[in-house]
Design an enzyme around this catalytic site. Structure first.
Site, PDB file in Angstrom:
ATOM      1  N   GLU A 276      38.330  -2.410 -17.893  1.00  0.00           N
ATOM      2  CA  GLU A 276      38.865  -3.450 -18.786  1.00  0.00           C
ATOM      3  C   GLU A 276      39.655  -2.861 -19.945  1.00  0.00           C
ATOM      4  O   GLU A 276      39.305  -3.069 -21.108  1.00  0.00           O
ATOM      5  CB  GLU A 276      37.719  -4.274 -19.378  1.00  0.00           C
ATOM      6  CG  GLU A 276      36.791  -4.930 -18.395  1.00  0.00           C
ATOM      7  CD  GLU A 276      35.590  -5.587 -19.083  1.00  0.00           C
ATOM      8  OE1 GLU A 276      35.299  -5.264 -20.252  1.00  0.00           O
ATOM      9  OE2 GLU A 276      34.942  -6.429 -18.446  1.00  0.00           O
ATOM     10  N   GLY A 278      42.402  -2.505 -22.836  1.00  0.00           N
ATOM     11  CA  GLY A 278      43.292  -3.359 -23.608  1.00  0.00           C
ATOM     12  C   GLY A 278      44.267  -2.478 -24.386  1.00  0.00           C
ATOM     13  O   GLY A 278      45.424  -2.282 -24.005  1.00  0.00           O
ATOM     14  N   ARG A 279      43.739  -1.913 -25.467  1.00  0.00           N
ATOM     15  CA  ARG A 279      44.556  -1.101 -26.363  1.00  0.00           C
ATOM     16  C   ARG A 279      45.354  -0.007 -25.631  1.00  0.00           C
ATOM     17  O   ARG A 279      46.535   0.195 -25.901  1.00  0.00           O
ATOM     18  CB  ARG A 279      43.640  -0.434 -27.396  1.00  0.00           C
ATOM     19  CG  ARG A 279      44.345   0.283 -28.524  1.00  0.00           C
ATOM     20  CD  ARG A 279      43.330   1.112 -29.332  1.00  0.00           C
ATOM     21  NE  ARG A 279      42.160   0.356 -29.712  1.00  0.00           N
ATOM     22  CZ  ARG A 279      42.037  -0.338 -30.846  1.00  0.00           C
ATOM     23  NH1 ARG A 279      43.017  -0.331 -31.727  1.00  0.00           N
ATOM     24  NH2 ARG A 279      40.936  -1.006 -31.107  1.00  0.00           N
ATOM     25  N   CYS A 345      49.537 -12.324 -51.315  1.00  0.00           N
ATOM     26  CA  CYS A 345      48.843 -12.204 -52.603  1.00  0.00           C
ATOM     27  C   CYS A 345      47.406 -11.750 -52.412  1.00  0.00           C
ATOM     28  O   CYS A 345      46.452 -12.514 -52.602  1.00  0.00           O
ATOM     29  CB  CYS A 345      48.898 -13.536 -53.336  1.00  0.00           C
ATOM     30  SG  CYS A 345      50.588 -13.989 -53.683  1.00  0.00           S
ATOM     31  N   GLU A 346      47.251 -10.513 -51.976  1.00  0.00           N
ATOM     32  CA  GLU A 346      45.947  -9.874 -51.781  1.00  0.00           C
ATOM     33  C   GLU A 346      46.177  -8.386 -52.013  1.00  0.00           C
ATOM     34  O   GLU A 346      47.137  -7.816 -51.472  1.00  0.00           O
ATOM     35  CB  GLU A 346      45.464 -10.022 -50.318  1.00  0.00           C
ATOM     36  CG  GLU A 346      45.224 -11.414 -49.838  1.00  0.00           C
ATOM     37  CD  GLU A 346      43.840 -11.943 -50.164  1.00  0.00           C
ATOM     38  OE1 GLU A 346      42.975 -11.151 -50.583  1.00  0.00           O
ATOM     39  OE2 GLU A 346      43.649 -13.157 -50.007  1.00  0.00           O
ATOM     40  N   TYR A 374      46.235  -5.712 -30.655  1.00  0.00           N
ATOM     41  CA  TYR A 374      45.559  -6.265 -31.835  1.00  0.00           C
ATOM     42  C   TYR A 374      46.530  -6.412 -33.015  1.00  0.00           C
ATOM     43  O   TYR A 374      46.153  -6.221 -34.164  1.00  0.00           O
ATOM     44  CB  TYR A 374      44.319  -5.415 -32.189  1.00  0.00           C
ATOM     45  CG  TYR A 374      43.411  -5.233 -30.993  1.00  0.00           C
ATOM     46  CD1 TYR A 374      42.711  -6.317 -30.481  1.00  0.00           C
ATOM     47  CD2 TYR A 374      43.309  -4.007 -30.339  1.00  0.00           C
ATOM     48  CE1 TYR A 374      41.911  -6.177 -29.357  1.00  0.00           C
ATOM     49  CE2 TYR A 374      42.505  -3.861 -29.207  1.00  0.00           C
ATOM     50  CZ  TYR A 374      41.808  -4.947 -28.725  1.00  0.00           C
ATOM     51  OH  TYR A 374      41.021  -4.810 -27.602  1.00  0.00           O
TER      52      TYR A 374
HETATM   53  C1  PLP Z   1      37.875  -5.784 -26.445  1.00  0.00           C
HETATM   54  C2  PLP Z   1      37.251  -5.590 -25.130  1.00  0.00           C
HETATM   55  C3  PLP Z   1      37.851  -4.757 -24.178  1.00  0.00           C
HETATM   56  C4  PLP Z   1      39.104  -3.958 -24.452  1.00  0.00           C
HETATM   57  O1  PLP Z   1      38.904  -2.952 -25.395  1.00  0.00           O
HETATM   58  P1  PLP Z   1      40.062  -1.906 -25.695  1.00  0.00           P
HETATM   59  O2  PLP Z   1      39.481  -1.002 -26.697  1.00  0.00           O
HETATM   60  O3  PLP Z   1      41.228  -2.667 -26.211  1.00  0.00           O
HETATM   61  O4  PLP Z   1      40.370  -1.211 -24.399  1.00  0.00           O
HETATM   62  C5  PLP Z   1      37.258  -4.655 -22.933  1.00  0.00           C
HETATM   63  N1  PLP Z   1      36.118  -5.338 -22.633  1.00  0.00           N
HETATM   64  C6  PLP Z   1      35.509  -6.142 -23.529  1.00  0.00           C
HETATM   65  C7  PLP Z   1      34.284  -6.861 -23.144  1.00  0.00           C
HETATM   66  C8  PLP Z   1      36.056  -6.295 -24.804  1.00  0.00           C
HETATM   67  O5  PLP Z   1      35.442  -7.085 -25.690  1.00  0.00           O
END
Ligand code: PLP
Length: 420
Positions: A276, A278-279, A345-346, A374
């Site tokens: 899974e 993402g980043r 304004c922070e 993100y």
């Molecule tokens: C956020 C998340 C990811 C992805 O994480 P990355 O660091 O972006 O690879 C994968 N699985 C779950 C359950 C997440 O919450």
């Protein structure tokens, strides 16, 4: 992939693929997000190649960047999706990711969301608690469906990352403690509408070191053996996401090294592997382009005041995150020390303190690198600022993939009650 791999200078002008960033800025106006399609495709293919000798499916973690253009780019290459809400399921399906490649994570799935996912026929629910299991069983039974489930196991390991993105410690809200896992599976096997299918783990994000993964996967391997001994048919291991990226000088293990670790720890169990990421798929495929509004000479510091703010990119204020900040067009090589701040304004609206940036003046374009993950997804309209548009580039073409709303559209969302 470094922050500048896909955003190189040519004759001192920053490019993305075959287009100068300044040409896009002229047409789109700053601030805007800019993504390289090729960068996203390449990192996805790196994962596919790394896992090609395993029965593995990459389920992109949609929350990192959920733009339809990003999802459709990945869908075309065969990606599945890891989602955490009904909205993300809808986005994934709309972009062409089939339901049978969707895994559904998240700690507080509602009845409505569970029902929707069951009706579509998603691949797997990653169940984070016993009450959630009971709700899934109830909803599945009422719909006359069977939910394929894995428990998200909290292995109590330290991911060695920022505390706000660490998820695999006993004190975190995520998952079922590994000590209670066998009991949880026993309960699952006894409930109607539930099919025990796998085991899931996700220990955190922006991991730069494989040791925590190794420790977690060792625990998971032992658990799978125990669960099989208990009579459960475990055929899927979801190893989560979390592989980091280079923001500054972090040395990240390659996707192949990571895949080899997964194979070494879990290969003997002959399970289908879900990954899974993402980043690591999109982080360094995007930048936030901004303009200098003013250079302000404070009493003690020089401020570079940008037209992008914490509402556009919250990571520096939320996670103390580091992002490289560089000039889009280098007119000279002189560096100056600035606090780089936004207009919100922070005091927290600060991208960097005492940072060396190319000497800049009002109107100059600035790139905040490594903003593909993100970034846009966490943006807000705070201070009634318009959400920054998103642009995707492929070769010598670019497309606005989310447009900037107008002020009329923003204000129209409010409804004045009829007593006013
Ligand atoms: C956020 C998340 C990811 C992805 O994480 P990355 O660091 O972006 O690879 C994968 N699985 C779950 C359950 C997440 O919450």
């Amino acid at each position: 992939m470094t922050p500048v791999s896909y955003f190189p200078y040519k004759n001192n002008k920053m490019f993305v693929e075959d287009i100068a960033i300044s040409d896009i800025a002229q047409q789109v106006q700053t601030p805007f997000y800019c993504y390289s399609s090729t960068a996203i495709e390449t990192s996805f293919q790196d994962y596919q190649l790394a896992f090609s000798n395993q029965d593995a499916l990459v389920c992109y973690a949609v929350k990192a960047n959920s733009n339809q253009a990003v999802l459709a780019t990945l869908a075309k290459l065969g990606s599945g999706a890891d989602v955490v809400s009904m909205g993300e399921i809808r986005r994934a399906i709309t972009a062409g990711i089939p339901a049978n490649k969707i895994v559904y994570s998240g700690v507080a799935k509602t009845q409505e969301e569970i029902s929707y996912a069951l009706t579509l026929g998603i691949f797997q629910f990653n169940v984070e608690s016993e009450p959630e299991l009971e709700l899934i069983s109830k909803v599945a039974t009422s719909l006359n469906k069977t939910a394929a489930i894995a428990f998200r196991i909290n292995p109590n390991v330290c991911a060695q990352t920022h505390e706000k993105i660490s998820t695999g410690k006993a004190e975190n809200k995520f998952g079922v403690p590994i000590s209670k896992a066998r009991l949880a599976y026993k309960q699952a096997a006894s409930l109607p509408g539930i099919k025990v299918q796998g085991v899931d783990v996700h220990i955190g994000s922006q991991l730069t070191n494989l040791a925590p993964f190794k420790e977690a996967y060792q625990h998971i391997a032992e658990l799978v053996v125990d669960l099989r001994a208990d009579g459960h048919d475990i055929s899927v291991i979801d190893v989560g996401g979390g592989l980091g990226i280079t923001y500054l000088d972090e040395v990240i293990p390659s996707k192949q090294t990571y895949a080899d670790l997964v194979h070494a720890q879990l290969g003997h169990l002959n399970c289908k592997i879900i990954i899974e990421p993402g980043r690591s798929l999109v982080g360094n495929a995007g930048i936030l382009v901004s303009s200098v509004v003013f250079v302000k000479n404070g009493e003690e510091r020089q401020f570079l005041m940008l037209d992008a703010g914490m509402n556009d990119l919250v990571r520096p204020s939320m996670y103390d995150a580091y992002h490289e900040i560089i000039a889009v067009n280098k007119s000279n090589d002189t560096l100056k020390t600035y606090d780089v701040v936004g207009p919100v304004c922070e005091t927290g609206d600060t991208f960097a303190k005492a940072r060396q940036v190319h000497e800049s003046e009002a109107g100059d374009l600035i790139a905040i690198l490594s903003s593909g993950a993100y970034g846009a997804v966490m943006s807000s309209g705070y201070n009634t600022r318009m959400l920054a548009p998103e642009v995707m580039v492929k070769g010598n073409e670019f497309a606005i993939v989310r447009k900037r709303p107008s002020y009329e559209e923003i204000i129209k969302q409010d409804i004045t009650p009829n007593w006013l």
